[in-house]
Design a protein around this motif. Structure first.
Motif, PDB file in Angstrom:
ATOM      1  N   TYR A  25     -19.290   7.961   3.862  1.00  0.00           N
ATOM      2  CA  TYR A  25     -18.981   6.885   4.801  1.00  0.00           C
ATOM      3  C   TYR A  25     -17.915   7.329   5.802  1.00  0.00           C
ATOM      4  CZ  TYR A  25     -17.672   2.149   6.336  1.00  0.00           C
ATOM      5  OH  TYR A  25     -17.395   1.014   7.066  1.00  0.00           O
ATOM      6  N   ASN A  26     -17.013   8.190   5.350  1.00  0.00           N
ATOM      7  CA  ASN A  26     -15.933   8.694   6.201  1.00  0.00           C
ATOM      8  C   ASN A  26     -16.274  10.015   6.875  1.00  0.00           C
ATOM      9  OD1 ASN A  26     -13.190   7.009   5.862  1.00  0.00           O
ATOM     10  ND2 ASN A  26     -14.381   6.878   3.973  1.00  0.00           N
ATOM     11  N   ARG A  51      -6.551   8.417   3.038  1.00  0.00           N
ATOM     12  CA  ARG A  51      -6.722   8.019   4.439  1.00  0.00           C
ATOM     13  C   ARG A  51      -8.136   7.522   4.729  1.00  0.00           C
ATOM     14  NH1 ARG A  51      -6.681  12.104   7.520  1.00  0.00           N
ATOM     15  NH2 ARG A  51      -6.436  13.815   6.030  1.00  0.00           N
ATOM     16  N   TRP A  52      -9.009   7.574   3.727  1.00  0.00           N
ATOM     17  CA  TRP A  52     -10.380   7.124   3.939  1.00  0.00           C
ATOM     18  C   TRP A  52     -10.434   5.617   4.171  1.00  0.00           C
ATOM     19  CZ3 TRP A  52     -13.421   9.751  -0.678  1.00  0.00           C
ATOM     20  CH2 TRP A  52     -13.352  11.153  -0.536  1.00  0.00           C
ATOM     21  N   GLN A  53     -11.355   5.220   5.025  1.00  0.00           N
ATOM     22  CA  GLN A  53     -11.700   3.805   5.116  1.00  0.00           C
ATOM     23  C   GLN A  53     -12.667   3.513   3.984  1.00  0.00           C
ATOM     24  OE1 GLN A  53     -13.291   2.610   8.897  1.00  0.00           O
ATOM     25  NE2 GLN A  53     -13.775   0.525   8.192  1.00  0.00           N
ATOM     26  N   GLU A  54     -12.348   2.533   3.172  1.00  0.00           N
ATOM     27  CA  GLU A  54     -13.168   2.285   1.981  1.00  0.00           C
ATOM     28  C   GLU A  54     -14.445   1.544   2.361  1.00  0.00           C
ATOM     29  OE1 GLU A  54     -12.634   0.731  -2.608  1.00  0.00           O
ATOM     30  OE2 GLU A  54     -11.198   0.118  -1.071  1.00  0.00           O
ATOM     31  N   ARG A  79      -3.710   5.193  -3.092  1.00  0.00           N
ATOM     32  CA  ARG A  79      -5.109   5.179  -2.663  1.00  0.00           C
ATOM     33  C   ARG A  79      -5.743   6.569  -2.706  1.00  0.00           C
ATOM     34  NH1 ARG A  79      -7.011   0.627  -0.266  1.00  0.00           N
ATOM     35  NH2 ARG A  79      -8.563   1.871   0.847  1.00  0.00           N
ATOM     36  N   ASP A  99       0.829  -1.205   0.000  1.00  0.00           N
ATOM     37  CA  ASP A  99       0.000   0.000   0.000  1.00  0.00           C
ATOM     38  C   ASP A  99       0.866   1.258   0.000  1.00  0.00           C
ATOM     39  OD1 ASP A  99      -2.678  -0.811  -0.138  1.00  0.00           O
ATOM     40  OD2 ASP A  99      -2.704  -1.354   1.979  1.00  0.00           O
ATOM     41  N   ASN A 128     -18.130   7.010  -0.628  1.00  0.00           N
ATOM     42  CA  ASN A 128     -16.978   6.788   0.243  1.00  0.00           C
ATOM     43  C   ASN A 128     -16.704   8.003   1.121  1.00  0.00           C
ATOM     44  OD1 ASN A 128     -15.246   4.171  -0.011  1.00  0.00           O
ATOM     45  ND2 ASN A 128     -16.005   4.547  -2.075  1.00  0.00           N
TER      46      ASN A 128
END
Length: 310
Positions: free
Chosen positions: A217-218, A185-188, A240, A158, A214
């Motif tokens: 969601y974050n 840095r987002w959680q997918e 990412r 990553d 997304n």
């Protein structure tokens, strides 16, 4: 002598001049990259080198090759004149054309990437020559939102990153690369594995929706930053980080190379898909095999080392 200057003593094959060492990212730059997911470099290429990129790319488009791929991978991007005046994408130019490779393999580029990725080795993963024609209404000129790691699902690391290298000043009106700030840095959000398909194979509205979902969601707003890149500079982004690009509304083509880079620890991994197959990358039919029988993403023919701190 500065701390960064002293580091030159550690490098064997890959050395930087004192002037080049001053062009490396500072600690503050690395911290900013970690926070935002992108970094606009100092001037890493001379005017002569960017001129040669233009000249070498024109020779490439005219058919000049020093070698060709032994076979065409299943998802190879490979524009030729029969495809017309659309946005051109040509993969593996670092392998096929020595004039382009000579500049792309400049150790300074790898050293910058190594500082950002906080690794001691950088290899080329892929290089794509891009030409965005000066046609404001050309649909192919619009690159929808995506991040590169989706297409590199068979890669373990990553820490991979991309250097976007325009051959000239690249302002927003030319359709420069645009970063979604901090999105690495987002959680997918949970998604189906169609994300491994290239953006050219997917509906643009679906990708717009994926970005919005997304972000929601974050719990963050989508911050889109078109990056104005002066000639000789380049923009590095994390694998990412969501990005895309807009139309070229000028009277000049936008010429660039996306130089995709991998850290020394990257290797092939099995990434199962819902249909029972494994995610694959174009390298998988080209590179040598490891002792375990897997594609070797350190094959020096296709993935040469760009920088190593031994």
């Amino acid at each position: 002598m500065t701390e960064r200057s002293e580091g030159i003593k550690r490098y064997s094959h890959f050395k930087l001049s004192e002037e080049e060492i001053e062009l490396l990212p500072t600690d503050e730059d690395v911290a900013s990259y970690n926070e935002h997911g992108w970094y606009l470099s100092k001037k890493l290429l001379t005017d002569d080198e960017t001129d040669e990129l233009v000249n070498a790319s024109e020779r490439y488009y005219a058919g000049e090759r020093d070698r060709t791929l032994p076979l065409a991978p299943p998802k190879l991007a490979y524009w030729d004149p029969s495809k017309g005046d659309v946005q051109r994408h040509n993969d593996y130019v670092h392998y096929e054309h020595d004039g382009l490779a000579k500049i792309l393999r400049k150790p300074l580029i790898g050293a910058v990437a190594a500082r950002l990725a906080q690794t001691d080795e950088i290899r080329i993963f892929q290089s794509t020559l891009i030409y965005k024609p000066p046609i404001s209404g050309e649909p192919s000129n619009i690159v929808p939102w995506h991040f590169d790691k989706h297409y590199w699902s068979s890669s373990l690391s990553d820490r991979m990153l991309t250097a976007f290298i325009p051959f000239h000043d690249c302002p927003p009106e030319m359709g420069t690369i645009t970063m979604v700030d901090g999105s690495h840095r987002w959680q997918e959000i949970g998604s189906d594995d169609t994300v491994v398909r290239h953006f050219a194979e997917r509906d643009r509205s679906q990708l717009d929706q994926m970005l919005a979902e997304n972000a929601a969601y974050n719990g963050v707003e989508v911050t889109k930053l078109p990056i104005t890149i002066p000639r000789g500079h380049m923009n590095f982004h994390h694998c990412r980080t969501y990005h895309g690009s807009g139309a070229n509304v000028t009277d000049r083509p936008r010429r660039a190379i996306s130089l995709h880079l991998q850290d020394g620890a990257n290797a092939y991994r099995e990434f199962p898909l819902s249909d029972g197959t494994l995610a694959a990358y174009n390298h998988d039919v080209l590179v040598r095999r490891t002792t375990a029988g897997h594609p070797d993403y350190a094959d020096p023919d296709y993935c040469p080392t760009l920088w190593a701190d031994r």
